[in-house]
Design an enzyme around this catalytic site. Structure first.
Site, PDB file in Angstrom:
ATOM      1  N   ASP A 269     -41.551 -10.134 -10.078  1.00  0.00           N
ATOM      2  CA  ASP A 269     -40.812  -9.633 -11.198  1.00  0.00           C
ATOM      3  C   ASP A 269     -40.347  -8.320 -10.514  1.00  0.00           C
ATOM      4  OD1 ASP A 269     -40.105  -8.430 -13.378  1.00  0.00           O
ATOM      5  OD2 ASP A 269     -42.052  -7.203 -14.053  1.00  0.00           O
TER       6      ASP A 269
ATOM      7  N   THR B 239     -34.148  -7.483 -15.517  1.00  0.00           N
ATOM      8  CA  THR B 239     -34.414  -6.253 -14.491  1.00  0.00           C
ATOM      9  C   THR B 239     -33.708  -6.451 -13.047  1.00  0.00           C
ATOM     10  OG1 THR B 239     -36.371  -6.901 -13.880  1.00  0.00           O
ATOM     11  CG2 THR B 239     -36.593  -5.364 -15.455  1.00  0.00           C
ATOM     12  N   THR B 240     -34.118  -7.618 -12.276  1.00  0.00           N
ATOM     13  CA  THR B 240     -33.509  -7.676 -10.947  1.00  0.00           C
ATOM     14  C   THR B 240     -32.180  -7.791 -11.059  1.00  0.00           C
ATOM     15  OG1 THR B 240     -35.608  -9.039 -10.578  1.00  0.00           O
ATOM     16  CG2 THR B 240     -33.932  -8.976  -8.890  1.00  0.00           C
TER      17      THR B 240
ATOM     18  N   ASP C 145     -43.537  -9.891 -22.283  1.00  0.00           N
ATOM     19  CA  ASP C 145     -42.078  -9.926 -22.106  1.00  0.00           C
ATOM     20  C   ASP C 145     -41.626 -11.054 -22.968  1.00  0.00           C
ATOM     21  OD1 ASP C 145     -41.810  -7.718 -20.660  1.00  0.00           O
ATOM     22  OD2 ASP C 145     -42.061  -9.074 -18.572  1.00  0.00           O
TER      23      ASP C 145
HETATM   24  P1  ADP Z   1     -34.377 -10.924 -13.772  1.00  0.00           P
HETATM   25  O1  ADP Z   1     -35.744  -9.877 -13.595  1.00  0.00           O
HETATM   26  O2  ADP Z   1     -33.077 -10.401 -13.547  1.00  0.00           O
HETATM   27  O3  ADP Z   1     -34.660 -11.424 -15.149  1.00  0.00           O
HETATM   28  P2  ADP Z   1     -35.209 -13.364 -12.903  1.00  0.00           P
HETATM   29  O4  ADP Z   1     -35.993 -13.608 -11.326  1.00  0.00           O
HETATM   30  O5  ADP Z   1     -36.170 -13.575 -13.953  1.00  0.00           O
HETATM   31  O6  ADP Z   1     -34.631 -12.077 -12.691  1.00  0.00           O
HETATM   32  O7  ADP Z   1     -34.318 -14.567 -12.712  1.00  0.00           O
HETATM   33  C1  ADP Z   1     -33.232 -14.479 -13.972  1.00  0.00           C
HETATM   34  C2  ADP Z   1     -32.117 -15.415 -13.470  1.00  0.00           C
HETATM   35  O8  ADP Z   1     -32.560 -16.879 -13.175  1.00  0.00           O
HETATM   36  C3  ADP Z   1     -31.292 -15.424 -14.657  1.00  0.00           C
HETATM   37  O9  ADP Z   1     -29.776 -15.209 -14.213  1.00  0.00           O
HETATM   38  C4  ADP Z   1     -31.386 -16.796 -15.334  1.00  0.00           C
HETATM   39  O10 ADP Z   1     -30.353 -17.604 -16.001  1.00  0.00           O
HETATM   40  C5  ADP Z   1     -31.750 -17.726 -14.120  1.00  0.00           C
HETATM   41  N1  ADP Z   1     -32.615 -18.922 -14.101  1.00  0.00           N
HETATM   42  C6  ADP Z   1     -33.708 -19.057 -14.932  1.00  0.00           C
HETATM   43  N2  ADP Z   1     -34.149 -20.229 -14.934  1.00  0.00           N
HETATM   44  C7  ADP Z   1     -33.221 -21.228 -14.268  1.00  0.00           C
HETATM   45  C8  ADP Z   1     -33.050 -22.301 -13.817  1.00  0.00           C
HETATM   46  N3  ADP Z   1     -33.920 -23.060 -14.204  1.00  0.00           N
HETATM   47  N4  ADP Z   1     -31.934 -22.756 -13.188  1.00  0.00           N
HETATM   48  C9  ADP Z   1     -30.886 -21.602 -12.859  1.00  0.00           C
HETATM   49  N5  ADP Z   1     -31.081 -20.450 -13.088  1.00  0.00           N
HETATM   50  C10 ADP Z   1     -32.055 -20.274 -13.946  1.00  0.00           C
END
Ligand code: ADP
Ligand code: MG
Length: 530
Positions: A61, A94-95, A378
């Site tokens: 996270d 966040t990322t 969350d």
């Molecule tokens: P953040 O802190 O930005 O939410 P995450 O590590 O949770 O970072 O990653 C979020 C990103 O991953 C988003 O752009 C989301 O659309 C993408 N995402 C989530 N699940 C999938 C998936 N199965 N395939 C591709 N992208 C995904």
């Protein structure tokens, strides 16, 4: 401040100006985003955080990582702040926010090197942001059923926890979100033992409390509850007072008076006849006896937040003192009992108002319980927010790619230098699909080209095409259930643009200390880069 004072202050301060200041700040932003880039998306890697006292936490996270890092650089701190705001307001993204902010700054640096003034770049970014905000809303889809809600919470939990636990928490979060009005109507409680998959939702509230006396009644049905925002205690002097007691008779008279005052308060309560009394503060022993003799079960030292939950779930008023207690202040409950969970007594109460639920998180150790609690909070926040405006966007880099393509076309309408900044903004958004591809071991150039081509060749709903990272393919994100709240993207663009613009406007950095501290541990990452 006089001119002399100012000159002296500046003498004692190290200072970097103009191009150097901008460059150093952008490097700090890049170093920070470099530290969390590899965690993005479902295949992002985890980081192990070791605190000063040696405790270990494994997380992917972004905000947890940033919060735990010991970072002094003001620009890095500013980016951590936007990640924290993202977490607090929309519970996800966040990322992505930090990555986009940093990419906007890298691209601005390239323009600056070509001789474009930072204020022109800032203007262009501002224009691009306004356009982007309109674009995301006009491309959002209104959700109609709760299936999609579960896809949203699953997407938000992607990369966190195992598959089956993620599904379980998503479904619990959706169940809770559809039943309660606000996240504060849900109480989260941990019960060590079992597996995290055994976590469940109870209608009603559970508090780790027991009645003041073992002789008070448990297992109550369909009764009345009185909630007191205070206690029933012997009155303590509010200022330092000295009482001169000159004979033993005076001591007993003094005690009697105290008891009389407590008893008066209890009589006011007995008059309106509640079955349960809940107090925020303590209840005196003599009062406990009187309450028990009158068949009232009392709970003391219940926190203010829990009093409010009880008040909502039983439709009871919270009164300030027993002297104010009126029959209309009483609330109603269906059921109240106590259970012993892993050696701790828990009070379980179900009000008549449907509001008020408790998530009971099970798990074998504190770290897991905490991880599940954070992930659930969350997911619940995401679900509640989505139920409010019901607008969603495709994930998997789809919306950023679509927006980037749209901005490139839109930039053609601008004759001035701002158009270059709009193009730079469009490029910066590609950091999301690009990083998702890199983190899954795919070639980012090929994948970005393929995604662009898939969107370009699609006659309608072109923005639905994104990466399904689990499958390693370009797919329709709505069919795959990879969807996200519109607010998450709105906040992400707003914060990252605002942070980039304010950093671009800094051309003079004055350090109170002699030696500007760089983000600790990140300096090495910059070494070896040109
Ligand atoms: P953040 O802190 O930005 O939410 P995450 O590590 O949770 O970072 O990653 C979020 C990103 O991953 C988003 O752009 C989301 O659309 C993408 N995402 C989530 N699940 C999938 C998936 N199965 N395939 C591709 N992208 C995904
Ligand atoms: Mg996320």
């Amino acid at each position: 401040m006089s001119g002399g004072d100012e000159a002296q202050l500046l003498n004692e301060t190290s200072r970097i100006k103009g191009k150097e200041a901008l460059h150093k700040n952008i490097e700090a932003a890049e170093a920070l985003s470099g530290a969390i880039r590899s965690t993005l998306g479902p295949k992002g890697l985890d980081k192990m955080l070791v605190t000063e006292n040696g405790s270990v936490k494994i997380t992917n996270d972004g905000v947890s990582i940033l919060k735990n890092a010991v970072i002094e650089h003001p620009i890095a701190k500013m980016l951590i702040e936007i990640a924290v705001t993202q977490e607090e307001t929309v519970h996800d993204g966040t990322t992505s926010t930090v990555l986009i902010a940093s990419e906007l700054l890298q691209n601005a640096w390239e323009l600056y090197k070509k001789g474009i003034h930072p204020s022109i770049i800032a203007n262009g970014y501002s224009l691009a942001y306004e356009h982007a905000n309109e674009f995301i809303y006009s491309n959002a889809t209104k959700i109609k059923n709760n299936n999609l809600l579960e896809s949203i919470t699953k997407t938000s939990l992607s990369g966190k926890l195992g598959h089956s636990l993620r599904d379980q928490l998503s479904s619990l979060a959706c169940k809770a979100a559809t039943a309660i009005e606000k996240t504060s109507d849900l109480k989260i409680i941990t019960n060590k033992g079992g597996s995290a998959n055994d976590s469940y939702i109870l209608e009603g509230l559970v508090l780790a409390k027991q009645a003041c006396s073992p002789d008070m009644k448990r297992n109550l049905k369909n009764g009345k509850i009185l909630i007191l925002d205070g206690g029933i205690e012997k009155r303590m002097p509010t200022i330092n007072t000295k009482i001169n007691l000159t004979s033993p008779a005076m001591i007993s008279a003094f005690r009697e008076k105290e008891l009389e005052l407590v008893s008066e308060q209890i009589q006011k309560i007995i008059k309106i006849n509640p079955d349960i009394l809940v107090c925020r503060d303590g209840i005196d022993d003599s009062a406990i006896r009187l309450l028990q003799q009158n068949g009232i079960t009392a709970y003391r030292r219940v926190e203010r937040d829990d009093l409010e939950l009880l008040s909502r779930t039983c439709s009871a008023s919270i009164i300030a003192s027993p002297s104010m207690a009126k029959i209309e202040d009483l609330g109603d409950f269906e059921y109240s009992d106590e259970e012993n969970w892993s050696g701790v007594t828990h009070w379980i109460l179900k009000g008549t108002n449907q509001k008020g639920m408790t998530l009971v998180i099970r798990g074998s150790n504190e770290t897991l319980l905490e991880e599940v609690e954070n992930a659930f909070s969350d997911a619940l926040g995401v679900a509640c927010q989505c139920l409010k405006n019901k607008l969603v966007l495709p994930g998997g880099g789809a919306i950023q790619m679509a927006l980037s393509r749209n901005l490139r076309k839109w930039a053609e309408d601008f004759k001035g230098r701002e158009s270059l900044a709009i193009l730079a903004y469009a490029d910066a958004l590609e950091i999301i699909p690009r990083t998702l591809a890199i983190n899954s071991g795919l070639d980012p150039i090929d994948k970005i080209l393929a995604l662009n081509a898939a969107q370009a060749s699609s006659s309608k709903n072109s923005n639905h095409w994104g990466f399904n990272i689990e499958k390693g393919e370009i797919c329709n994100m709505y069919d795959e259930g990879i969807i996200e709240n519109v607010q998450q993207h709105e906040q992400c663009l707003a914060s990252s643009t605002a942070a980039a613009i304010s950093i671009l406007r800094i051309d003079d950095v004055l350090w109170a200390k002699n030696d500007p501290t760089f983000p600790e541990g990140l300096e090495e990452q910059l070494e070896g880069r040109d």
